[in-house]
Motif scaffolding. Structure first.
Motif, short mmCIF file in Angstrom:
data_model
loop_
_atom_site.label_atom_id
_atom_site.label_comp_id
_atom_site.label_asym_id
_atom_site.label_seq_id
_atom_site.Cartn_x
_atom_site.Cartn_y
_atom_site.Cartn_z
N VAL A 100 0.85 -1.19 0.00
CA VAL A 100 0.00 0.00 0.00
C VAL A 100 0.89 1.24 0.00
N GLY A 101 0.62 2.13 -0.94
CA GLY A 101 1.38 3.37 -0.99
C GLY A 101 0.68 4.47 -0.22
N THR A 102 1.44 5.39 0.31
CA THR A 102 0.87 6.56 0.98
C THR A 102 1.82 7.74 0.83
N LEU A 103 1.27 8.94 0.99
CA LEU A 103 2.04 10.18 0.84
C LEU A 103 2.06 10.90 2.18
N PHE A 104 3.19 11.53 2.51
CA PHE A 104 3.26 12.24 3.79
C PHE A 104 4.22 13.42 3.68
N ASN A 105 3.98 14.40 4.54
CA ASN A 105 4.85 15.56 4.64
C ASN A 105 5.80 15.35 5.82
N VAL A 162 4.55 1.57 1.45
CA VAL A 162 5.53 2.34 0.66
C VAL A 162 5.16 3.81 0.86
N ALA A 163 5.91 4.48 1.73
CA ALA A 163 5.61 5.87 2.08
C ALA A 163 6.51 6.82 1.29
N VAL A 164 5.90 7.71 0.55
CA VAL A 164 6.65 8.66 -0.29
C VAL A 164 6.49 10.07 0.28
N PRO A 165 7.61 10.73 0.58
CA PRO A 165 7.52 12.09 1.15
C PRO A 165 7.18 13.14 0.10
N VAL A 166 6.45 14.16 0.52
CA VAL A 166 6.12 15.29 -0.37
C VAL A 166 5.95 16.53 0.49
N ASP A 167 6.65 17.60 0.15
CA ASP A 167 6.53 18.83 0.93
C ASP A 167 6.05 20.01 0.07
N ASN A 168 5.66 19.69 -1.18
CA ASN A 168 5.16 20.72 -2.08
C ASN A 168 4.04 20.11 -2.93
N GLN A 169 2.87 20.74 -2.91
CA GLN A 169 1.74 20.18 -3.65
C GLN A 169 2.01 20.03 -5.14
N ASN A 170 2.88 20.88 -5.68
CA ASN A 170 3.19 20.79 -7.11
C ASN A 170 3.86 19.47 -7.47
N ASP A 171 4.44 18.81 -6.45
CA ASP A 171 5.14 17.55 -6.70
C ASP A 171 4.22 16.33 -6.60
N LEU A 172 2.96 16.53 -6.22
CA LEU A 172 2.06 15.39 -5.98
C LEU A 172 1.90 14.47 -7.19
N LEU A 180 -4.56 7.37 1.57
CA LEU A 180 -4.13 8.70 1.99
C LEU A 180 -4.38 8.93 3.47
N ILE A 181 -3.34 9.33 4.19
CA ILE A 181 -3.46 9.65 5.61
C ILE A 181 -4.01 11.07 5.77
N GLN A 182 -4.25 11.47 7.01
CA GLN A 182 -4.75 12.82 7.30
C GLN A 182 -3.60 13.83 7.24
N SER A 183 -3.16 14.10 6.05
CA SER A 183 -2.06 15.05 5.84
C SER A 183 -2.61 16.30 5.17
N ASN A 184 -2.35 17.46 5.76
CA ASN A 184 -2.87 18.71 5.20
C ASN A 184 -2.46 18.91 3.74
N ILE A 185 -1.19 18.63 3.45
CA ILE A 185 -0.67 18.91 2.11
C ILE A 185 -1.34 18.01 1.07
N VAL A 186 -1.74 16.82 1.49
CA VAL A 186 -2.39 15.89 0.57
C VAL A 186 -3.90 16.11 0.53
N GLN A 187 -4.51 16.28 1.70
CA GLN A 187 -5.97 16.38 1.76
C GLN A 187 -6.51 17.63 1.07
N THR A 188 -5.69 18.64 0.94
CA THR A 188 -6.15 19.85 0.23
C THR A 188 -5.96 19.73 -1.28
N ALA A 189 -5.46 18.57 -1.74
CA ALA A 189 -5.24 18.38 -3.17
C ALA A 189 -5.61 16.96 -3.61
N VAL A 190 -6.62 16.37 -2.98
CA VAL A 190 -7.02 14.99 -3.31
C VAL A 190 -7.44 14.85 -4.78
#
Length: 323
Positions: A161-166, A191-201, A217-227
């Protein structure tokens, strides 16, 4: 006797007059930004306050401020909130609460937190059994054991399972720790992939191609605002996407949700606000931890079909299916 009655009548009239002219309590609601999930938290809070007897306009008035998801604006928002001298602040999201702990200088103003995953790790409260001297609230601690069990039912044979996190967010750090612990127990690799910029999603989602069986998707602000962006990218690589936050406008794009209710989080926060407004000290109030009834399981047949999957036969009559 007549004089006594007249005195009591005058006293009652004076009391009634004082009550009639009592100013409603100001409740400040401060949020990191305007997002459907965060709005649900605030709406759930206000609805529960009404149920508890706080009539808006008579007993309480609300003042809403947000930082438009801009961290640099949080101090300004908190200054504006504190200047109005509210009876209580309902602060939404981890980052805003962390800033409030440092930035609200008048410690006589109690702070109730909502939409916070782990207030202990975030330094908002000292432990799960107590609030701080001025802060208490309702956590949104996930139940990844149940989330992964749900994914295994919807995608039989799932292994990765993949997930994204800041990596810069305390909420995200807690989520990643907890989901890895649950995954080890469930026999699933995260498989956790880091992301600190929404443009990189889009690029980060693309990296899951051929590497995982699904994305959660976890409860991450950077991800949840760009689902929606994540959903489009996931569909391109034919991966089923699941979310920990229910988004009704995306129910046909996502495969499903194992979602904590932001509305209920607001309700639980209101219960704590009520206790504080009635004189209980925040330090004596344990953080509310989500129970199984605070989560919703939802499956989207259209979302599965969008990535070439079908609903397992065992779930054909499941109450989880979004109609």
């Amino acid at each position: 006797m007549l004089l006594k009655r007249l005195f009591l009548a005058a006293a009652a009239l004076a009391t009634a007059t004082t009550m009639a002219h009592a100013e409603p309590k100001l409740i400040a609601i401060a949020s990191f930004g305007e997002h459907p999930a965060l709005t649900e938290t605030a709406d759930g809070f206000k609805a529960r306050m009404t149920e508890l007897g706080y009539v808006e306009g008579t007993d309480v008035v609300y003042d809403f401020q947000h930082a438009n998801f801009d961290r640099s604006l949080i101090p300004q928002v908190l200054q504006q909130v504190e200047a109005k001298k509210p009876a209580l602040i309902f602060a939404i999201t981890t980052g805003l609460n962390q800033a409030a702990v440092r930035g609200i200088t008048d410690k006589s103003i109690p702070i109730v937190f909502g939409a916070v995953v782990d207030p202990v790790v975030a330094g908002i409260v000292p432990d799960w059994e107590h609030g701080s001297e001025w802060s208490a609230g309702a956590a949104m601690l996930p139940n990844f054991k149940e989330s992964l069990s749900f994914l295994k039912e919807v995608i039989p044979g799932i292994k990765k399972v993949g997930t994204l996190f800041n990596p810069g967010e305390d909420n995200d750090a807690t989520n990643i720790k907890l989901i890895n612990e649950a995954a080890a127990e469930a026999g699933i690799e995260i498989v956790a992939v880091p992301v600190d910029n929404q443009n990189d999603l889009p690029q980060r989602v693309q990296s899951f191609a051929g590497q995982v069986d699904a994305i959660f998707l976890i409860q991450s602000n950077i991800v949840q605002t760009a689902v929606p962006v994540v959903a489009q990218a996931a569909q391109r690589i034919k991966l089923p996407l699941f979310n920990s936050v229910y988004a009704p406008d995306l129910k046909d794009q996502l495969a499903g949700f194992h979602a904590i209710s932001y509305w209920k989080n607001g309700e639980h926060a209101a219960d704590i606000a009520d206790r504080i407004l009635k004189g209980e000290k925040p330090a004596d109030i344990a953080t509310y931890i989500p129970q199984p009834e605070d989560f919703d399981k939802l499956i989207s047949v259209k979302g599965l079909e969008a990535v070439g999957l079908t609903l397992p036969e065992a779930l054909k009559d499941s109450p989880w299916i979004i109609k």
